[in-house]
Structure formats: C-alpha cells, structure tokens
Design a protein around this motif. Structure first.
Motif, short mmCIF file in Angstrom:
data_model
loop_
_atom_site.label_atom_id
_atom_site.label_comp_id
_atom_site.label_asym_id
_atom_site.label_seq_id
_atom_site.Cartn_x
_atom_site.Cartn_y
_atom_site.Cartn_z
N MET A 88 0.86 -1.18 0.00
CA MET A 88 0.00 0.00 0.00
C MET A 88 0.89 1.24 0.00
O MET A 88 1.79 1.35 0.83
N VAL A 90 0.80 5.38 0.02
CA VAL A 90 0.16 6.69 0.10
C VAL A 90 1.11 7.68 -0.54
O VAL A 90 2.21 7.92 -0.03
N VAL A 207 -1.59 -1.23 -3.91
CA VAL A 207 -2.64 -0.20 -3.97
C VAL A 207 -2.02 1.16 -3.71
O VAL A 207 -1.21 1.32 -2.79
N LYS A 208 -2.42 2.15 -4.53
CA LYS A 208 -1.96 3.52 -4.32
C LYS A 208 -3.13 4.39 -3.86
O LYS A 208 -4.23 4.28 -4.38
N LYS A 209 -2.86 5.23 -2.87
CA LYS A 209 -3.88 6.15 -2.35
C LYS A 209 -3.30 7.55 -2.25
O LYS A 209 -2.08 7.72 -2.16
N THR A 210 -4.18 8.53 -2.25
CA THR A 210 -3.74 9.92 -2.08
C THR A 210 -3.86 10.31 -0.62
O THR A 210 -4.56 9.64 0.17
N GLU A 213 -7.47 10.88 0.34
CA GLU A 213 -8.26 9.67 0.59
C GLU A 213 -8.06 9.16 2.02
O GLU A 213 -8.97 8.58 2.60
N MET A 214 -6.88 9.38 2.57
CA MET A 214 -6.62 8.90 3.93
C MET A 214 -7.35 9.73 4.97
O MET A 214 -7.70 9.24 6.05
#
Length: 255
Positions: A88, A90, A207-210, A213-214
């Motif tokens: 994961m 971020v 998985v990539k998140k911004t 989003e967190m």
C-alpha cells in the motif's frame, strides 16, 4: 492461537553507503540524483514478518506500507520480493516535504484499523531523520503495548516475548496481542530478493492512495531552522604519563 495480520511500514531513504550532503540553502539534506533504497531497519522488519510465517505461525497476511513520493513504490516492490503479500502506497507530494513522525503514526493508525492488523513491526528509526518516535507514537495512539528495539521475537498462544539489548545486558518483555514492535540491528539478517521473487512481486497487489483519501491531519508541527555538517574533530594529543594526562584534562576544564 489468533491469526496474525502483520503491518510492516517501510521508507525510502538515501542509501546507507552514501555520504549525506547538506543542500546549498542549509535547509535539508540533498536528495537529488542520490541513490535511495529501503531503510535498513525496515528490511529487518520485513524479514522478521516473513520468518514468523516460516516458523509455521498462523500469519495470514503481511502488508507492506509506505508514505512517500512516487518513487517510493520501488521499496514496496522490494518488500514484496522479500515475502510481503501486498503493498500500500500513500503518495506524498515531494514539494510538501517529509512527513513528521506523528503524521506517519496517524496514517499507520488508520491503516491498522481499516486493515484489521494485530501486529505492527517497524524499524526503530529511519536513517535519514533518526527520530526514533513513530513506533512509540503509534502504540500510544492505538493504546497497544509496545516492545522497542527488539533483538529477538517469539509468539506463542497470543503472547509475544521480545528480547532487547539494554545497558549492561538484555531485557525480556512479554505482552498480549495486539502489539507494536520496533526492530534493532541484531534481530536478523535480511535476505536478498532473488530474481524469481522479484518477478513474482510484479504480480502482487499494490494499492496507491492519495493523502486526501486517507483523511488524516498531517499538519506541520516542527520547523527546521538550519541543517549543517558536524564540526570536524580535532586531532588528539599524546601525554607522557598520568600526571600529564591530569594536567591536560584540567587545562581543558574536564576536571
């Protein structure tokens, strides 16, 4: 025994073999065109998580996590090649600078809750800022027991036994799951990622998140005033005898 769902945070840092240089504005360490790799203490953490599985403990999932610029995906792929199951990432805008330990701890707290982790294994410190704070802050936020600077980890019947080195010997800590563990250099020797495992890692989920989003407050609380090289050490001076040493120490104000 409870199934172990392990979170292992990793960080992309300047390679340990590279001598850091202060940038021209004396505000940070120069990172442009410098070799980077996984923080050495985080390599120990990934290795320990994989070894727990190899000891036939019920490790159902090893999640490697990082928060950093786009290039940080490289260290996640290395973690996957070493044996982690998922990654994961971020993604952090490089222009916003490094995340502070409290901000990272808050991100990890959210990941722990969302991914239902019951063990977090992370390096005791990263070799760039040497803060040695994130693990302790995470344990405080989660209200979990913590065992820092582990040189040996055993888990049996939901009881975690951690041995760590202290001044004058070793200390043994025992706690029930869930737990936060930070790793020290004597814990293990990380394996090299083999070519077949590197190829397999490309197929593992990442998985990539911004940051948005967190939904975590990552406001800056610290300000770096100035970064500078440590002063060069002065050469020593020989003395003829004990009396000469005492005399010299008095001159230096040490006695």
């Amino acid at each position: 025994m409870t199934s172990l769902k392990i979170l292992v945070p990793v960080k992309r840092v300047i390679d340990y073999a590279v001598k850091p240089r202060v940038n021209k504005t004396s505000t940070a360490i120069e990172t442009a065109n410098v070799k980077h790799s996984m923080n050495p203490f985080d390599e120990l953490s990934i290795e320990e998580a994989v070894r727990l599985r190899e000891r036939s403990l019920p490790v159902t999932d090893i999640l490697a996590f990082t928060a950093g610029p786009a290039k940080s995906s490289d260290v996640l792929r290395t973690a996957l090649a070493m044996g982690a199951d998922r990654g994961m990432h971020v993604v952090v805008d490089e222009k916003k600078g490094e995340l502070e330990p409290l901000g990272v701890a808050k991100l990890l707290q959210k990941v722990v809750m969302e991914e239902e982790r019951n063990v977090v294994i992370l390096g005791k410190q990263s070799i760039d800022d040497d803060a040695n704070q994130t693990g302790q802050m995470l344990a405080g936020l989660l209200n979990w027991p913590q065992a820092t600077q582990a040189s040996k980890v055993d888990i049996e019947d939901d009881t975690v036994t951690v041995t760590r080195e202290v001044d004058g010997g070793v200390e043994t800590l025992r706690a029930k799951l869930p737990i936060v563990i930070t790793t020290d250099l004597r814990l293990n020797e990380p394996r090299y990622a083999s070519l077949p495992n590197i190829m397999k890692a490309k197929k593992k989920p990442l998985v990539k998140k911004t940051m948005e989003e967190m939904g975590v407050d990552l406001g800056k609380r610290l300000q770096t005033v100035k970064v500078q090289e440590p002063p060069a050490r002065k050469g020593g001076e020989k003395v003829e005898d004990v009396d000469g040493m005492i005399r010299k120490l008095k001159e230096l104000g040490a006695l």
